[in-house]
Write an enzyme that holds these catalytic residues in place. Structure first.
Site, PDB file in Angstrom:
ATOM      1  CG  ASP A  56      85.999 -31.758 -59.229  1.00 21.34           C
ATOM      2  OD1 ASP A  56      85.258 -32.724 -58.948  1.00 21.34           O
ATOM      3  OD2 ASP A  56      86.788 -31.754 -60.188  1.00 21.34           O
ATOM      4  CG  ASP A  70      85.040 -37.884 -63.731  1.00 23.46           C
ATOM      5  OD1 ASP A  70      84.527 -36.889 -64.263  1.00 23.46           O
ATOM      6  OD2 ASP A  70      85.862 -37.815 -62.807  1.00 23.46           O
TER       7      ASP A  70
HETATM    8  C1  GLA Z   1      87.330 -35.342 -61.779  1.00 23.08           C
HETATM    9  C2  GLA Z   1      86.203 -35.497 -60.818  1.00 23.08           C
HETATM   10  C3  GLA Z   1      86.726 -35.709 -59.418  1.00 23.08           C
HETATM   11  C4  GLA Z   1      87.632 -36.921 -59.399  1.00 23.08           C
HETATM   12  C5  GLA Z   1      88.731 -36.764 -60.431  1.00 23.08           C
HETATM   13  C6  GLA Z   1      89.531 -38.032 -60.578  1.00 23.08           C
HETATM   14  O1  GLA Z   1      88.011 -34.152 -61.576  1.00 23.08           O
HETATM   15  O2  GLA Z   1      85.350 -34.399 -60.862  1.00 23.08           O
HETATM   16  O3  GLA Z   1      85.663 -35.863 -58.514  1.00 23.08           O
HETATM   17  O4  GLA Z   1      86.861 -38.060 -59.671  1.00 23.08           O
HETATM   18  O5  GLA Z   1      88.210 -36.440 -61.698  1.00 23.08           O
HETATM   19  O6  GLA Z   1      90.496 -37.938 -61.537  1.00 23.08           O
END
Ligand code: GLA
Length: 722
Positions: free
Chosen positions: A540, A470
């Site tokens: 997301d 990430d």
């Molecule tokens: C980001 C990612 C999510 C999750 C969060 C965790 O927003 O896109 O899928 O992994 O971080 O903090």
């Protein structure tokens, strides 16, 4: 096919299956000009004669000439590709053809992701231009991918002088074409609504897309296409540029006074200054260029094939991915071994194949205010340790994966307390703490080594088969304690190179690892990252209806196999909408397919539907992953329904998805004219239990069954009748 050099006319002709690209040396000085890009032409001579500009006598500006790699200061007042500062303080560059090489295959680009090919499908031209006065050599690289109708371009700049030269702008490609009332197609978005398709007429002046965030970003995308007026999925001329790069970029189009369009693409010149010592080289990232005479859909399919066959690497590039369940939306930070195992147990019973533990397993990470950088398992949460957890998950017959955010460091972390200079921030200034985190200064080798070693320790301590990488904030406060003042302008690009180096190290150390990139959803979904991971978390926002638009925009240029797509719980956590579980499954089927919910707490009816969805994935994933994608209807355009289909390469099988987003009373069903089938074949449509001829399906259409209510998705599976 391939590339030929016509010595008499001093013309280079690059041919693919359906396109030709022609450039040439225009005059005795050696100016390198662009001649043609479009539908394939016969022969190898200059089709129309050189441009009317008398380059040799310079009695006129270069402002109307079509240049392959325009340079500043010589009267070409349109966007140029390169800017320099010499020790003497001038910046004018005038390059002349010096030499060239043509060979089969394609070279790697040092430190950068790039498409690759064997000698059978690709031919490369390296054309060297030199400005003798400055002492600068510019090598233009062109590779013609015959099989997928793509030309890739890149540039290598070398200092052949004895003095230092500063580069303040190095773009990767330029294309001059005649105007044809083109519309620009770009992808625009934000967190939770990435890559929506945007179309706008190209007007006079400069227009385009850019990022100055240090990442390719949610907002704009390193892609731009020019589509002739009225172009559709199946008709019209389309020229596209897609940059294989994950940092600051710009793609600009300029409709000029002479009614031609100049299109350029490359690294953004914003805060960019690269020092070239004598003999140093700088390599600009690759631009993928597609010309389609058969509309937008053909462009999409060429890009899909290019990325599937010539960019994505590793064990999973052509294989089915395990169906995962991710605990982020299920638990957020509130989990421990018991909770995870309870999820894994239920998940394994309904056919899910891998548990992914998201953010919160390390250091003092009980919320998103702290601990990034402390990549040590928190055994208060992961009671019994990581190996115990993974072994238990494996005993259930499931694989195990985990989340990292390697490029970050929180002010509240052991890493930052020990090394405050390991963050990118300007000394003496309070840096932006987006989500309470700084960017780790991975341009420094010791920081990269620390991160890599900490990750390796965790990954080697248990049977971890998947990593979600990430990256949750853009770059600000640009300053590296590891660089001298005169090299601070290198930081943005060095950062991107460092990301690439780290990911290359990771997949080399763990060749069987399935890597999924992510950046607050799809904030760094670009071809550069695809070189390291075969899939990227698309957004997301997993709301099935918003996903129709996000996935339409993403699939415009990326294969379906790359789009991370999960079924999540409702009301949707990003926008609060409730859609049928069945629709969420069918929409996620267009991507990698997985779950992100607490399977122990969802409604029983939904849980019972999972085995059927798992079976659906196994039945169709080979087709979805490897087939040809056709866009039939767009909810973003018609505000009513959405439809797309995938056809196997041999055209014997197809899967049509139709989503009735908004039901309309007393309204005839939409006509869904299919594409890409063989007109001569007869197909059995499983859901209708009818045999229908390919020509009927494509010219009259597929009879869609009406549904009562909104948000209803249906699939139609077609198989050739023998
Ligand atoms: C980001 C990612 C999510 C999750 C969060 C965790 O927003 O896109 O899928 O992994 O971080 O903090």
């Amino acid at each position: 096919m391939g590339i030929i050099y016509n010595e008499k006319d001093r013309i280079f002709k690059l041919d693919t299956k359906k396109t030709s690209y022609i450039l040439g040396v225009a005059d005795d000085y050696g100016h390198v000009v662009h001649i043609y890009y479009g539908k394939k032409l016969r022969g190898d001579s200059n089709p129309v004669g050189m441009s009317s500009v008398d380059y040799k006598n310079k009695h006129w500006f270069f402002d109307g000439a079509w240049m392959e790699y325009p340079t500043p200061g010589i009267g070409d007042f349109r966007e140029h590709c390169i800017e320099i500062k010499t020790e003497e303080g001038y910046s004018t560059l005038e390059c002349a053809y010096d030499s060239h090489k043509i060979y089969k295959g394609k070279p790697k680009l040092a430190g950068l992701p790039a498409t690759f090919s064997d000698e059978d499908t690709c031919t490369t031209l390296e054309l060297v231009m030199v400005d003798k006065l400055v002492g600068l050599e510019i090598t233009l690289l062109y590779s013609a991918f015959e099989d997928v109708d793509v030309i890739t371009r890149s540039v290598i700049v070398r200092n052949i002088d004895t003095k230092v030269i500063k580069l303040t702008k190095v773009l990767s490609a330029c294309l001059d074409i005649n105007n044809d009332n083109y519309n620009g197609i770009t992808l625009h978005g934000s967190w939770g609504r990435e890559r929506h398709i945007q179309k706008r007429p190209i007007g006079h002046g400069r227009q385009g897309v850019a990022s100055e965030r240090g990442v390719s970003g949610h907002q704009d995308h390193p892609f731009m296409a020019l589509a002739s007026a009225g172009a559709t999925q199946t008709t019209g001329d389309v020229y596209a540029m897609h940059l294989v790069y994950s940092g600051n970029y710009e793609i600009q189009c300029e409709l000029t006074q002479h009614d031609s369009i100049r299109m350029v693409a490359g690294i953004s010149p914003y805060n960019f200054e690269w020092t070239l010592e004598p003999e140093d080289t700088f390599t600009a990232p690759e631009v993928v260029m597609v010309y389609s005479a058969e509309g937008i859909g053909n462009m999409s399919r060429n890009l899909h094939d290019l990325y599937r066959e010539h960019l994505i690497r590793g064990k999973y590039r052509n294989t089915k991915r395990p169906i995962l369940i991710n605990n982020w939306e299920a638990t957020y930070f509130d989990f421990d071994t018991d909770k995870l195992l309870a999820i894994a147990k239920q998940a394994s019973e309904v056919g899910i194949e891998m548990l992914v533990v998201d953010d919160g397993w390390f250091g003092n990470r009980f919320d998103d205010n702290r601990a990034l950088g402390d990549w040590v398992v928190n055994e208060d949460k992961i009671k019994g340790g990581l190996k115990y957890l993974v072994d238990e998950v494996n005993k259930l017959g499931m694989k195990f994966g985990m989340w990292f955010e390697p490029e970050m460091v929180c002010p509240d972390s052991d890493m930052y307390r020990a090394h405050p200079d390991w963050a990118i921030e300007v000394p003496g200034r309070d840096a932006v703490r987006c989500r309470n985190q700084y960017i780790a200064d991975i341009t420094r080798k010791e920081v990269r080594d620390y991160i890599f070693d900490s990750m390796c320790k965790v990954l080697k301590s248990a049977n971890v088969e998947y990593v979600k990488w990430d990256m949750n904030r853009p770059l600000t406060d640009i300053y590296s304690a590891g660089l001298p003042a005169e090299k601070q302008g290198e930081l943005y690009h060095r950062y991107v190179l460092a990301v690439y180096e780290l990911q290359e190290r990771l997949i080399t150390e763990f060749p069987d690892l399935l890597l999924e990139n992510c950046s607050s959803g799809g904030g760094r979904f670009d071809p550069g990252m695809l070189y390291y991971s075969p899939q990227i978390w698309t957004s997301d926002n997993a709301d099935a209806i918003e996903r129709l638009c996000i996935q339409e925009g993403t699939a415009l240029i990326y294969p379906l196999s790359t789009m991370g797509a999960h079924v999540t719980d409702c009301p949707n956590h990003s926008i609060g909408r409730t859609t049928p579980f069945d629709t969420r499954g069918k929409v996620a089927l267009a991507g990698t397919f997985g779950y992100e919910l607490d399977v122990t707490r969802i409604p029983e009816e939904d849980r019972q539907a999972i085995p059927g969805q798992v079976a659906m994935y196994h039945k169709y994933n080979d087709l979805v992953r490897a087939g040809d994608y056709y866009r039939i209807a767009s909810f973003a355009e018609n505000a009513q329904h959405d439809s797309y289909m995938v056809v196997s390469k041999d055209k014997t099988e197809a899967l049509v998805t139709f989503v009735q987003v908004i039901a309309i009373a007393n309204h005839g069903m939409p006509v869904i004219k299919l594409q890409g089938l063989n007109e001569e074949y007869t197909y059995h449509v499983e859901e209708l239990d009818r045999d229908i001829n390919g020509d009927v399906l494509m010219n009259i259409g597929l009879p869609i069954k009406g549904e009562f209510g909104d948000f209803k998705a249906s699939l139609y599976h077609l198989k050739k009748v023998d």
